[in-house]
Scaffold this motif. Structure first.
Motif, mmCIF file in Angstrom:
data_model
loop_
_atom_site.group_PDB
_atom_site.id
_atom_site.type_symbol
_atom_site.label_atom_id
_atom_site.label_comp_id
_atom_site.label_asym_id
_atom_site.label_seq_id
_atom_site.Cartn_x
_atom_site.Cartn_y
_atom_site.Cartn_z
ATOM 1 N N GLU A 238 -3.567 0.464 -3.355
ATOM 2 C CA GLU A 238 -2.741 -0.633 -3.258
ATOM 3 C C GLU A 238 -2.025 -0.501 -4.525
ATOM 4 O OE1 GLU A 238 -3.120 -5.550 -3.540
ATOM 5 O OE2 GLU A 238 -4.832 -4.347 -3.199
ATOM 6 N N LEU A 239 -0.687 -0.656 -4.661
ATOM 7 C CA LEU A 239 0.047 -0.745 -5.869
ATOM 8 C C LEU A 239 -0.232 -2.177 -6.445
ATOM 9 C CD1 LEU A 239 3.366 0.971 -5.076
ATOM 10 C CD2 LEU A 239 1.703 1.735 -6.850
ATOM 11 N N ILE A 240 -0.781 -2.046 -7.605
ATOM 12 C CA ILE A 240 -0.774 -3.402 -8.277
ATOM 13 C C ILE A 240 0.141 -3.673 -9.102
ATOM 14 C CG2 ILE A 240 -2.375 -4.571 -9.858
ATOM 15 C CD1 ILE A 240 -4.690 -2.841 -8.928
ATOM 16 N N CYS A 241 0.767 -2.895 -10.141
ATOM 17 C CA CYS A 241 1.707 -3.221 -11.173
ATOM 18 C C CYS A 241 2.487 -1.998 -11.702
ATOM 19 C CB CYS A 241 1.167 -4.223 -12.183
ATOM 20 S SG CYS A 241 -0.045 -3.175 -13.259
ATOM 21 N N ASN A 242 3.461 -2.236 -12.100
ATOM 22 C CA ASN A 242 4.247 -1.090 -12.802
ATOM 23 C C ASN A 242 4.583 -1.523 -14.378
ATOM 24 O OD1 ASN A 242 5.961 0.641 -13.686
ATOM 25 N ND2 ASN A 242 7.567 -0.152 -12.887
ATOM 26 N N ILE A 243 4.151 -0.766 -15.493
ATOM 27 C CA ILE A 243 4.206 -1.056 -16.703
ATOM 28 C C ILE A 243 5.013 -0.040 -17.529
ATOM 29 C CG2 ILE A 243 2.837 -1.139 -18.771
ATOM 30 C CD1 ILE A 243 0.392 -1.622 -17.054
ATOM 31 N N TYR A 244 5.938 -0.498 -18.439
ATOM 32 C CA TYR A 244 6.869 0.169 -19.091
ATOM 33 C C TYR A 244 7.250 -0.329 -20.476
ATOM 34 C CZ TYR A 244 10.616 -2.046 -16.625
ATOM 35 O OH TYR A 244 11.432 -3.197 -16.048
ATOM 36 N N TYR B 119 0.737 -1.378 0.191
ATOM 37 C CA TYR B 119 0.074 0.080 0.104
ATOM 38 C C TYR B 119 0.886 1.390 0.127
ATOM 39 C CZ TYR B 119 -3.735 -3.064 1.228
ATOM 40 O OH TYR B 119 -4.733 -4.352 0.976
ATOM 41 N N ILE B 120 0.389 2.138 -0.676
ATOM 42 C CA ILE B 120 1.175 3.700 -0.792
ATOM 43 C C ILE B 120 0.138 4.553 -0.579
ATOM 44 C CG2 ILE B 120 0.981 3.764 -3.101
ATOM 45 C CD1 ILE B 120 3.851 4.660 -3.286
ATOM 46 N N LYS B 121 0.825 5.700 0.357
ATOM 47 C CA LYS B 121 0.034 7.062 0.654
ATOM 48 C C LYS B 121 0.194 7.853 -0.627
ATOM 49 C CE LYS B 121 0.528 6.425 5.644
ATOM 50 N NZ LYS B 121 1.151 6.970 6.607
ATOM 51 N N ASN B 122 -0.511 8.940 -0.466
ATOM 52 C CA ASN B 122 -0.337 9.928 -1.793
ATOM 53 C C ASN B 122 1.020 10.701 -1.886
ATOM 54 O OD1 ASN B 122 -1.000 11.432 -3.907
ATOM 55 N ND2 ASN B 122 -1.858 12.964 -2.776
ATOM 56 N N LYS B 123 1.319 11.094 -0.523
ATOM 57 C CA LYS B 123 2.770 11.620 -0.413
ATOM 58 C C LYS B 123 4.019 10.940 -1.022
ATOM 59 C CE LYS B 123 0.981 14.280 3.413
ATOM 60 N NZ LYS B 123 0.968 14.506 4.900
ATOM 61 N N GLU B 124 3.746 9.575 -0.830
ATOM 62 C CA GLU B 124 4.766 8.596 -1.066
ATOM 63 C C GLU B 124 4.906 8.590 -2.672
ATOM 64 O OE1 GLU B 124 4.132 4.977 0.823
ATOM 65 O OE2 GLU B 124 4.536 5.926 2.838
ATOM 66 N N LEU B 125 3.701 8.727 -3.211
ATOM 67 C CA LEU B 125 3.639 8.475 -5.074
ATOM 68 C C LEU B 125 4.484 9.487 -5.517
ATOM 69 C CD1 LEU B 125 -0.412 8.181 -5.729
ATOM 70 C CD2 LEU B 125 1.751 6.625 -6.402
ATOM 71 N N PHE B 126 4.454 10.750 -4.868
ATOM 72 C CA PHE B 126 5.568 11.705 -5.502
ATOM 73 C C PHE B 126 7.007 11.221 -5.338
ATOM 74 C CE2 PHE B 126 1.483 14.097 -4.761
ATOM 75 C CZ PHE B 126 1.363 14.571 -5.999
ATOM 76 N N LYS B 127 7.285 10.307 -4.254
ATOM 77 C CA LYS B 127 8.701 10.051 -4.163
ATOM 78 C C LYS B 127 9.188 8.944 -4.994
ATOM 79 C CE LYS B 127 8.484 11.753 0.728
ATOM 80 N NZ LYS B 127 8.450 11.222 2.082
ATOM 81 N N ILE B 128 8.066 8.301 -5.685
ATOM 82 C CA ILE B 128 8.286 6.943 -6.632
ATOM 83 C C ILE B 128 9.094 7.427 -7.522
ATOM 84 C CG2 ILE B 128 7.496 5.224 -7.928
ATOM 85 C CD1 ILE B 128 5.186 4.917 -6.320
ATOM 86 N N LYS B 129 10.279 6.521 -7.674
ATOM 87 C CA LYS B 129 11.320 6.888 -9.091
ATOM 88 C C LYS B 129 10.370 6.603 -10.053
ATOM 89 C CE LYS B 129 15.643 6.146 -6.886
ATOM 90 N NZ LYS B 129 16.825 5.264 -6.850
ATOM 91 N N LYS B 130 10.102 7.398 -11.024
ATOM 92 C CA LYS B 130 9.353 7.313 -12.201
ATOM 93 C C LYS B 130 10.126 6.451 -13.388
ATOM 94 C CE LYS B 130 5.417 8.439 -14.039
ATOM 95 N NZ LYS B 130 4.176 7.495 -13.868
ATOM 96 N N ARG B 131 9.553 5.393 -13.464
ATOM 97 C CA ARG B 131 9.815 4.442 -14.723
ATOM 98 C C ARG B 131 8.569 3.822 -15.016
ATOM 99 N NH1 ARG B 131 14.501 -0.094 -15.698
ATOM 100 N NH2 ARG B 131 13.695 -0.195 -17.796
ATOM 101 N N GLY B 132 7.853 4.460 -16.071
ATOM 102 C CA GLY B 132 6.472 3.663 -16.758
ATOM 103 C C GLY B 132 5.397 4.288 -15.849
ATOM 104 N N LEU B 133 4.456 3.368 -15.877
ATOM 105 C CA LEU B 133 3.041 3.551 -15.280
ATOM 106 C C LEU B 133 2.728 2.611 -14.130
ATOM 107 C CD1 LEU B 133 0.267 5.072 -16.386
ATOM 108 C CD2 LEU B 133 -0.332 3.211 -17.106
ATOM 109 N N TYR B 134 2.233 3.331 -13.110
ATOM 110 C CA TYR B 134 1.856 2.506 -12.208
ATOM 111 C C TYR B 134 0.454 2.382 -11.759
ATOM 112 C CZ TYR B 134 6.443 2.481 -10.247
ATOM 113 O OH TYR B 134 7.900 2.515 -9.885
ATOM 114 N N ILE B 135 -0.259 1.197 -11.770
ATOM 115 C CA ILE B 135 -1.596 1.082 -11.560
ATOM 116 C C ILE B 135 -1.781 0.809 -10.041
ATOM 117 C CG2 ILE B 135 -3.645 -0.202 -12.343
ATOM 118 C CD1 ILE B 135 -2.540 -0.646 -14.971
#
Length: 129
Positions: A123-129, A86-102
């Protein structure tokens, strides 16, 4: 054969479909798979899907290629049945951006970009790039 984790099976079928250069794959129907497919269509990562007329538990997924190259290069499942992430909104901005998270949120299944706009976590389901 009983499949316990339908999303892992779904992501594997997408990966294998692209590796085999297929244009159509089939998948067992579930609400979560349909929600993720709707996000993938909205983002332009797959062409479309269709529910089978003979067997309503099967979905046909039409994969998308750009100049004979797969649109989805990699799809990685993050949250698993044994360990939910699980991820909070504030932590979403800290994620290293590679692709698209669902993410799966209280508003449904959405992308990380939409979650940031709506100020949501989930809940972070997946990462797509």
């Amino acid at each position: 054969m009983i499949i316990t984790d339908t999303l892992s099976n779904f992501f594997s079928k997408i990966k294998n479909g692209y590796l085999a250069k297929k244009y159509k794959i089939n998948q067992n129907k579930s609400k979560q798979v349909i929600n993720i497919l709707n996000v993938l269509i909205k983002e332009g990562l797959i062409k479309s899907y269709q529910i089978s007329k003979k067997n309503e538990n099967i979905i046909y997924i039409y994969l998308k290629y750009n100049k004979n190259k797969a649109v989805i290069q990699q799809i990685t499942k993050i949250s698993k049945p044994s360990k939910r992430v699980y991820i909070k909104n504030k932590e979403l901005f800290k994620i290293k951006k590679r692709g698209l998270y669902i993410l799966s949120t209280s508003y449904g299944v959405i992308t990380d970009i939409q979650a940031k706009k709506l100020n949501l976590g989930g809940e972070l389901i997946c990462n797509i790039y």
